[in-house]
Structures are given as structure tokens and as C-alpha cells.
Scaffold this motif. Sequence first.
Motif, mmCIF file in Angstrom:
data_model
loop_
_atom_site.group_PDB
_atom_site.id
_atom_site.type_symbol
_atom_site.label_atom_id
_atom_site.label_comp_id
_atom_site.label_asym_id
_atom_site.label_seq_id
_atom_site.Cartn_x
_atom_site.Cartn_y
_atom_site.Cartn_z
ATOM 1 N N TRP A 237 44.181 3.229 -105.051
ATOM 2 C CA TRP A 237 44.284 3.865 -106.237
ATOM 3 C C TRP A 237 44.751 3.678 -107.512
ATOM 4 N N ASP A 238 43.322 3.186 -108.497
ATOM 5 C CA ASP A 238 43.970 2.692 -109.584
ATOM 6 C C ASP A 238 43.463 3.045 -110.665
ATOM 7 N N PRO A 239 42.646 4.717 -111.317
ATOM 8 C CA PRO A 239 41.409 4.612 -112.274
ATOM 9 C C PRO A 239 42.550 4.011 -113.712
ATOM 10 N N GLY B 117 49.775 1.617 -105.757
ATOM 11 C CA GLY B 117 48.725 2.761 -104.705
ATOM 12 C C GLY B 117 49.988 2.782 -104.459
ATOM 13 N N ALA C 295 40.991 10.773 -104.986
ATOM 14 C CA ALA C 295 42.224 9.453 -104.339
ATOM 15 C C ALA C 295 42.743 10.300 -103.163
ATOM 16 N N LEU D 74 48.085 5.898 -102.435
ATOM 17 C CA LEU D 74 46.849 6.855 -102.702
ATOM 18 C C LEU D 74 45.441 5.681 -102.952
ATOM 19 N N ILE D 75 44.883 6.058 -102.246
ATOM 20 C CA ILE D 75 44.128 5.123 -102.261
ATOM 21 C C ILE D 75 42.120 5.089 -102.298
ATOM 22 N N THR D 76 41.251 5.033 -102.082
ATOM 23 C CA THR D 76 40.181 5.126 -102.421
ATOM 24 C C THR D 76 39.020 4.336 -102.004
#
Length: 454
Positions: A145-147, A194, A228, A133-135
Motif C-alpha cells: 500500500w503506497d498511495p 508497506g 488498505a 498494509l497491501i492492496t
Amino acid sequence: MSINRDTLRSQFTDDGVQFLLAQFVDIHGSAKVKMCPAETLDALADDGAGFAGAAVWGLGQGPHSHDMMARIDLDTYTPLPWQPNTARFAADIFVDDKPYAYCARTNLKRVLNQLKEKLGLIANIGIEPEHFLITKNPDGTIAPWDPGKVDTLAKPCYDFKGISAAIGYLQDITTYCNQLGWGVYQADHEDANGQYEVNFHYSEALTTADRYTFFKMMTSQVAPKYGAIATHMAKPFADRTGSGAHIHYHLADAKTGENMFTNEEDPRGLGMSKLGYHFLAGVLKHAPALCAITSPTANCYKRLQVGPGLFSARSGFTWTPAFISYGDNNRTQMLRICGPGHVEDRTVSAAVNPYLAFAAYLVAGMDGINNELHVGDPNLGNLYAMSRDDIYKRGLNTLPQSLKEALTALETDTVIAESLGPIAREFLSVKWREWNEYHRQISKWETEQYLTLF
């Protein structure tokens, strides 16, 4: 035998299905669809949804070619859990009312028929779908992705804090898969920040290929709900472990379902039968050419690196064997014997087209069976801890270290090329073009390394 159409129509009513997706894959394994009202079921099953084949990669058509018709397989009815009024059917491609040899799914069915007719066997395959999962950042770069800003460990595998933000995503995926009867039994945070994996039960090869294709479709739709992007790119980050699609498999008796790879009296102590070892010998013999199919992008070879991976993964390991070998329950081997009659290939990339890969893989193994090839003794111990010279002294060779090397091997391996039928020509054409385009690029590393060096 296909499910009765009246039964399906009744199921549409029960499930609230109003629209159908007729879905096939291009040469990359990317899902392609047409959406049709549920009332068109008969037309989709008898004739198919029409496509212009030249608009899709690797389907062997030009702008002058006759329509490709994606004729749905009624047994693949798959409601979209995230779009409750819609269902997907996997489809086989027909042209002029004949099965189309450039269809990856049709080709796999051809190989599976050979396996059954000539050897009386079926192939049971499971798959481990690693993905990130990436942004995307405003400048076009990407990040895990790491909110919560907590998935930062060098060894994040299985870490609770790392997985905590993704629990909703993973529970959605798990729930959806189990609604479809896939039997998800675990989900986890993988070795890279991620990176995640959701494991579901193995099935017959065609079913697993259909499910893996749908799984990629599912992740692409569920991830945006959490802000994501789901990617099945093999190596999106240079300093983190890449994503594989490890396959677990055995051959079974077509009539009884008995695992034909199992032998409790195996003198090597791994619980494998002679037939199983012959199959492995075929896979190892054809491994360089197979690699072009199972690691089909230039990016995949950033994952298939020799050595422990200290410079390519923050965790210290790439977890991707790069030597052509088999051994016991040992993750440094290409082929790991996880238990009696249970083989895992750890080299397969997440970027794989499963229909092409399974077809090529099975033909390689059948070559080993038909010619009673010998696999030799298993390799034991930690290959990561050995020098290249020590490994070469064992008689082991490396898998291709670039797409170019793998494509060259495929061009000279008639067994693997023939496993794809005419798709092999399209595959080589598309992939050589991809390699040449990749090879022409100038990377940031090159300018930083060489711009003022001389």
C-alpha cells in the motif's frame, strides 16, 4: 477474581455498549466470534455462546459433537474503539459444562498454572506485531500500500516519506490501543515497503495473547479506512523482509513480581541468572519442534532462511536468524539478550497462534529448568557474515527450513507435543494437510525455470 457484573453493566452504560462479541480462536489463531446483545451478559458468563465446533479448524469436533460453548472471561472486557457500541470478551471453550482441552486459551491457562504451582513463577511476555498494509490488483496480485508512490526505497526502515502516508493509520491504532490501556510507546516503518509495527508494553502471558489476537482484529478493521488490507502473513513478498512477532520475555516470582532471569554477577556478563540460562537451554534444545508452533505455515519458512538474505530482501537482510543460537544484544541470534534478564526470540512468525506458541515455549523452558540443562557460551559476532561451514564448526544447527521438517521434529518431541495436550494431534493433522496441499502446487517460478530447460 473476575470483575463484578454490576460494575460491568455500569461500564456498558458509560461506554455506550449495546452489543458483545464472545471471541475465541481456531487452531490458526484466527478470531471467531458471536455477537450478542449486552443484556445477555449473564448467559455468556454462566453458559457461553454456542458454536458448532466442526465448522472451525482444529477444534477436535465432528458434525455429531455436542455444542462448544464460548464462556466469556469478564476480565477481558475490551470496547471496540472503531465500533463504539460494541465490546469484546475473550472466551474459554466448554463442552458439556467442562473446560474443553482443544481450546488454545484453556491450554495456555493450564501451562501457566503448572508454571505457578510447580515453580512459583509467572511469565511476562511482550510482542512486536510486524504487519504489512497491501492492496490487491485487478489481476489478483498484491502490492505494498503506497498511495503517495514514495515508499520505494531499498532500505525504507524508519524513513519519513515512507511512513508519512501511514501516519493516520498508525495514529488511529496507537490511540485505540492506548484507550484500552495498552501503553503504546512507539510505532514505525519496518524494513520492507508497506511494513509497519506498533509496540505496546508487555504483560502477563495470557493478557498478551489476548491483546495480540485483538490487535489483529483491530488492524483488519482500521486499514480499510485508508484503502488498505492489513496482513499478518509472514512473507507476502519474495523480495522483501517478512513479518515477525518477536517475543520479549522473562519469568517473575509469582508473589513479588521480581524478574528471576536477572543476575548482576553473571560471569558471562549478560546479566542473566542460572534459572534464566536453564530456561534458554530448554528453548534451544526443543527449537526444531517449537518452530512448528512459532512458524506454523508453509509460507513462514520463506522468512526463516539461512544467510544475510541478499536475494530475499531488497534491504540486504531478512532480519530473521535461522540458526539455533543465543548471544548478547545481537540481532543475528535466535535468542538475543537485550539487557539483564531480558530475552528476545526473533524467530517467531507473525502468523503465530500466540496461545499455542506461549504454551509450547514455556514448557520447553520449564524442561530446561527442571533438568538444569546447560546452555553453553553465548555466540558473539555477526552470524550473517559467516559461512555455513564456519557456523557449523561452532556447533550450531539450523532451524527447520520447511514446514515439513518442523512437523517431523514436532512428531518426535514428546515434551513439545504434550505442551499442547490433545491439540497436538489436531495441529499435526491440519498442518500436514496444509503442507501436502502446498507441496502439490506448481509455482510460476517452476514453470519459468523448468518448462523449456530440458
